[in-house]
Design a protein around this motif. Sequence first.
Motif, PDB file in Angstrom:
ATOM      1  N   LEU A 148       0.841  -1.198   0.000  1.00 45.45           N
ATOM      2  CA  LEU A 148       0.000   0.000   0.000  1.00 45.45           C
ATOM      3  C   LEU A 148       0.879   1.252   0.000  1.00 45.45           C
ATOM      4  O   LEU A 148       0.630   2.197  -0.762  1.00 45.45           O
ATOM      5  N   ALA A 151       2.433   1.747  -3.396  1.00 43.74           N
ATOM      6  CA  ALA A 151       1.468   2.264  -4.373  1.00 43.74           C
ATOM      7  C   ALA A 151       1.212   3.739  -4.127  1.00 43.74           C
ATOM      8  O   ALA A 151       1.147   4.542  -5.069  1.00 43.74           O
ATOM      9  N   ILE A 152       1.101   4.125  -2.848  1.00 45.05           N
ATOM     10  CA  ILE A 152       0.889   5.537  -2.522  1.00 45.05           C
ATOM     11  C   ILE A 152       2.094   6.358  -2.986  1.00 45.05           C
ATOM     12  O   ILE A 152       1.943   7.425  -3.594  1.00 45.05           O
ATOM     13  N   SER A 154       4.197   5.718  -5.430  1.00 42.56           N
ATOM     14  CA  SER A 154       4.207   5.882  -6.897  1.00 42.56           C
ATOM     15  C   SER A 154       3.138   6.865  -7.343  1.00 42.56           C
ATOM     16  O   SER A 154       3.397   7.735  -8.186  1.00 42.56           O
TER      17      SER A 154
END
Lengths: 250, 152
Positions: A148, A151-152, A154
């Motif tokens: 998570l 992803a945050i 990126s």
Amino acid sequence: MKALTQMLTRLGRGSLFLIKILAGIPQLFLRFRLVVQQLHSVGVQTLMITLVAGLFVGMVLALQLYYTLSTFGAEDTLGMVVDLALVRELGPVVAALLFAGRAGSALTAEIGLMKATEQLSGLEMMAVDPVNRIIAPRFLAGFISMPLLAAIFSAVGILGGYSVGVDLLGVDSGAFWSQIQDKVDFYDDVLNGVIKSFVFGFIVSWIAVFEGYDCIPTSEGVSRATTRTVVHSSLAVLGMDFVLTAIMYQ
Amino acid sequence: MFRSIELSVGLFVGIGLAALFMLAMQASNLSSFTSAGHYQVNARFDNIGGLKVRSAVKVSGVKIGQVTTIDYDSETFEAVVSMQIDEKFSKFPRDTIASIFTSGLLGEQYIGLEPGGDEKLLAHQSEIRHTQSAMVLEQLIGQFLFSKSKDE
């Protein structure tokens, strides 16, 4: 020779410890509250540093790449290059390094102090298995948080790259997104990045909880274990990144 | 106390999933393949050059599908390319020509379709008869040098 035996012994102890943790994870779903608590201290508290770092990394990437790309007249591909760099490499790797520094060290110090103050043996005296009760929730929380956070990282990085590239340097907004959507592949690029971050989360959490659990129960021992966590997990992340990249993008 | 922890964890997981969703939909090519139906068409080429699986299939420059498999037929010594075309674009005459082009001078290769004049249409699993192979730069240069030396 002695150092080698010592290293191998530690590796063996770590592996056996990992098996014990993994065996304890199914029971955690009955007491998920423990995991939620750890998700807070491992994930939520790492969120801020991830957001800020991601934003700046994306902005710097856009700034640097713009000057190189503009010499070829290829500024329009800026979005794609920033996105690829973040999703494939920098997102998972830098987020994992930050995670090791922010959450991994805290995990080791916390568990090490619990050991030094004999809280872990206290739990054992009450017939509570400290691995199931203390270690496994922290490990699982780290494993869940890492993808998570990556992803945050990126996503925020792309937005940072957008703000610098489009608003500051004048790249066309439509070209920025269309190049991204045209050239970045969901399975080859995004999904492989997510797999990487799962692997990194696994490694960093494993090293952090093991170092804490295995430390010498003195103040010096805890401080050494904390340092080792950061150093070893950073090196492990970078080394694994090379291996995973070599496998994924042949 | 625990409620606020739950709330912040929920927020964290929510933001994380939103970021993943953004990476999937906005920052990759996933959104361009969400259309419901497509049909399959095969074509045989002497040489496919640098065509790859998932290369684009275009008509008049508009992307209408992608290459799904590339195989080699050892009986006829030809490359067999099958492509997926969006159901929206199902009205291609049977004598459509498939050629392999390069986008830009050194860009990626893609299949360009040129509709013919036949009244019958290409159906699912049918084959495009008229194809044109990829241009290989080395061959082109070789031909050029050869014709040049013949002139002299």
